[in-house]
Every structure is written in C-alpha cells, then in structure tokens.
Design an enzyme around this catalytic site. Structure first.
Site, mmCIF file in Angstrom:
data_model
loop_
_atom_site.group_PDB
_atom_site.id
_atom_site.type_symbol
_atom_site.label_atom_id
_atom_site.label_comp_id
_atom_site.label_asym_id
_atom_site.label_seq_id
_atom_site.Cartn_x
_atom_site.Cartn_y
_atom_site.Cartn_z
ATOM 1 N N HIS A 15 13.384 55.866 72.026
ATOM 2 C CA HIS A 15 13.848 56.214 73.003
ATOM 3 C C HIS A 15 12.903 56.446 74.221
ATOM 4 C CE1 HIS A 15 18.245 56.183 71.786
ATOM 5 N NE2 HIS A 15 17.938 57.295 71.039
ATOM 6 N N GLU B 71 20.784 52.772 71.642
ATOM 7 C CA GLU B 71 21.012 53.250 70.187
ATOM 8 C C GLU B 71 20.296 52.154 69.276
ATOM 9 O OE1 GLU B 71 21.272 56.209 68.375
ATOM 10 O OE2 GLU B 71 20.858 56.606 70.586
ATOM 11 N N HIS C 113 12.698 56.792 65.812
ATOM 12 C CA HIS C 113 14.149 56.548 66.610
ATOM 13 C C HIS C 113 13.917 57.523 67.953
ATOM 14 C CE1 HIS C 113 18.214 55.910 67.230
ATOM 15 N NE2 HIS C 113 18.341 57.093 67.994
ATOM 16 N N GLU C 114 13.583 58.826 67.759
ATOM 17 C CA GLU C 114 13.470 59.441 68.941
ATOM 18 C C GLU C 114 12.140 59.048 69.712
ATOM 19 O OE1 GLU C 114 15.239 61.855 70.324
ATOM 20 O OE2 GLU C 114 16.701 61.145 68.641
HETATM 21 ZN ZN LIG Z 1 19.174 57.744 69.546
#
Ligand SMILES: [Zn+2]
Length: 273
Positions: free
Chosen positions: A131, A190, A127-128
């Site tokens: 981004h 997100e 997830h990181e």
């Molecule tokens: Zn996030």
C-alpha cells in the site's frame, strides 16, 4: 481538476506537485501530494499511535516481528522508500497491522494468532508495505482533494489543527480503525497491494503459498466478528483466486531467492496473553 475557491499555501504546493503518476503495477494514479508531506503525515500518525498504545515488552516477540520485517524492508525498492524502517509491536489483542509513508510499521500482537508462521506474517507486512509503495494514501488524499474536501483537512494538519480533521487524515492513510473513522481501501488498491505483497514476500525468501493460508485464517478468525484488519483491508471473493493466479511467478521468485541463499529463519515465539 477544479481548484476550490480560497486556495491556500497548501493548495499552491499541491498544484505545483500535481503529476500523473504510475503505480508499481503500471496503473495510472492521481497523486497530488508531495511525498515529503505524506512522510510528515505518516510519521506524525505513527507518533500519535505510539503515544496512546502500549508497546509489547516480550523481546522474543519484538525480535521475531523485526526479523520478518527486516527481510521485507531490505528489498531494494522498499529500502528506497525509506532507508530506516521502524517496526513497533503493540501489546494489544487486536488483529491488525499497518505501514505508513516515512518507513513506519505497526503490528498488533493479536495479529500473531492469525498470521501463524513467519511467511504468513510476511504476507501481511508485504501487503501493507505494498500500500505504501503504491502510494495509496496519497491517492486517497488526492481524490478527496479533487472533490474539494481535503484542503481544510490538510491545512488543519499542517497547523496541528483540530482532532477530528487529524483523524480524517489518519483514516486516509489506512488507520481508520485506530481513529474510529472507517475508510476501507478500495478493491483496486487491495488487489494491487496483494500483488505487490506477493512479489515482495517471495523475493524476501518466504513461501508465497502461505499468503493464501493467511487470508483463509483471516476469514476464519474472530468467531463471528471479523478481525479489525479486514475493516480497512476488505477481503473480496476473488482475492485468493487472484493470489493463486500470480503464484507461478511468485514461486519462481521464491526459488531464485532460496538459490541465492535468501532464507529467513525468524523464530516464532509462543504467544501468551
Ligand atoms: Zn490492504
């Protein structure tokens, strides 16, 4: 786009670099910053956090986190972003992690009490890194610039200027809780990081179903006080549903990875203190 009066050298660079970019999921983005500048900001932010945060000393813990991160960062598009990702585990109980342009990953030890398996940790790191791959920091800086607020911040940054401007820039990179300037990623960002993260973890050989468990754990953690991670990475009600809707594709990627012998086996150590 309106260019603020009194444009500086940084402004000129931004205009030359201005382009309509497309994110990895095909979303049109405003990304005005040269990637080289984002890397400078990422690396400087990372150095600053390292200077002020104690490192984890237990080699079993750092080896475990490194093992999971390696499985993600060796994927081709992650490797293209940086050929030399650096991973640091910080000896703090806070439930948080981040990834920055320039190939930097920080994991706070407290995260390991919420991300309870290698696949759950991979869900956070995927997830990181999502981004970063989707240039969300650049997008946030660009939006601020478009409303005429970022030029001074960037000038100050490049001139190693005052602390509060530097902290604003760090917050734009997603480091809000580290500098006390809360600036959560948007819901669109997100969802995009979730989708990219799910794909990355599955192709790295981690069971994508564990991403759902991770977010459930995140929701339960903290005993009334939500984990720091959630203050810059807000959870929304549809997150688990969205993850589940992408699960069939992710499971197929996971099976392919397994069939190709991609089976990470990172040993989670006992966490004390
Ligand atoms: Zn996030």
């Amino acid at each position: 786009m309106k260019i603020p009066m009194g444009m500086t050298a940084v402004g000129a660079v931004l205009i030359v670099a201005a382009a309509c970019a497309v994110s990895p999921t095909g979303r049109k983005q405003l990304t005005l910053m040269p990637e080289s500048q984002m890397i400078v900001m990422g690396v400087q932010s990372f150095n600053e956090i390292q200077d002020t945060t104690p490192r984890e000393k237990d080699p079993a813990i750092t080896a475990y986190v490194q093992c999971v991160a390696d499985a993600i960062t060796r994927l081709p598009e992650v490797h293209r972003q940086s050929a030399d990702w650096q991973v640091v585990v910080f000896d703090e109980k806070t439930v948080n992690a981040f990834a920055l342009p320039g190939g930097k990953i920080g994991v706070y030890k407290g995260l390991l009490s919420v991300a309870q398996s290698q696949a759950q940790l991979a869900a956070v790191l995927g997830h990181e890194v999502g981004h970063v791959l989707a240039r969300h920091g650049n997008e946030r800086v660009s939006h601020q610039f478009a409303v005429g607020e970022t030029l001074a911040v960037l000038d100050a940054w490049m001139a190693a200027g005052n602390k509060s401007n530097r902290e604003s820039a760090m917050a734009l990179l997603g480091l809000g809780t580290q500098v006390g300037v809360l600036l959560p990623f948007s819901r669109v960002q997100e969802s995009e990081a979730d989708a990219i993260g799910l794909d990355l973890m599955a192709r790295a050989g981690f069971d994508p179903g564990e991403s759902v468990t991770l977010w459930q754990n995140m929701g339960k953690a903290g005993g009334g006080q939500p984990p720091e991670f959630l203050s810059t990475h807000p959870a929304h009600k549809t997150r688990i549903k969205d993850l589940q809707s992408g699960m069939e594709g992710a499971r197929s990627q996971y099976r392919q990875a397994q069939a190709a012998g991609i089976r990470p086996d990172c040993k989670a150590p006992a966490i004390t203190g």
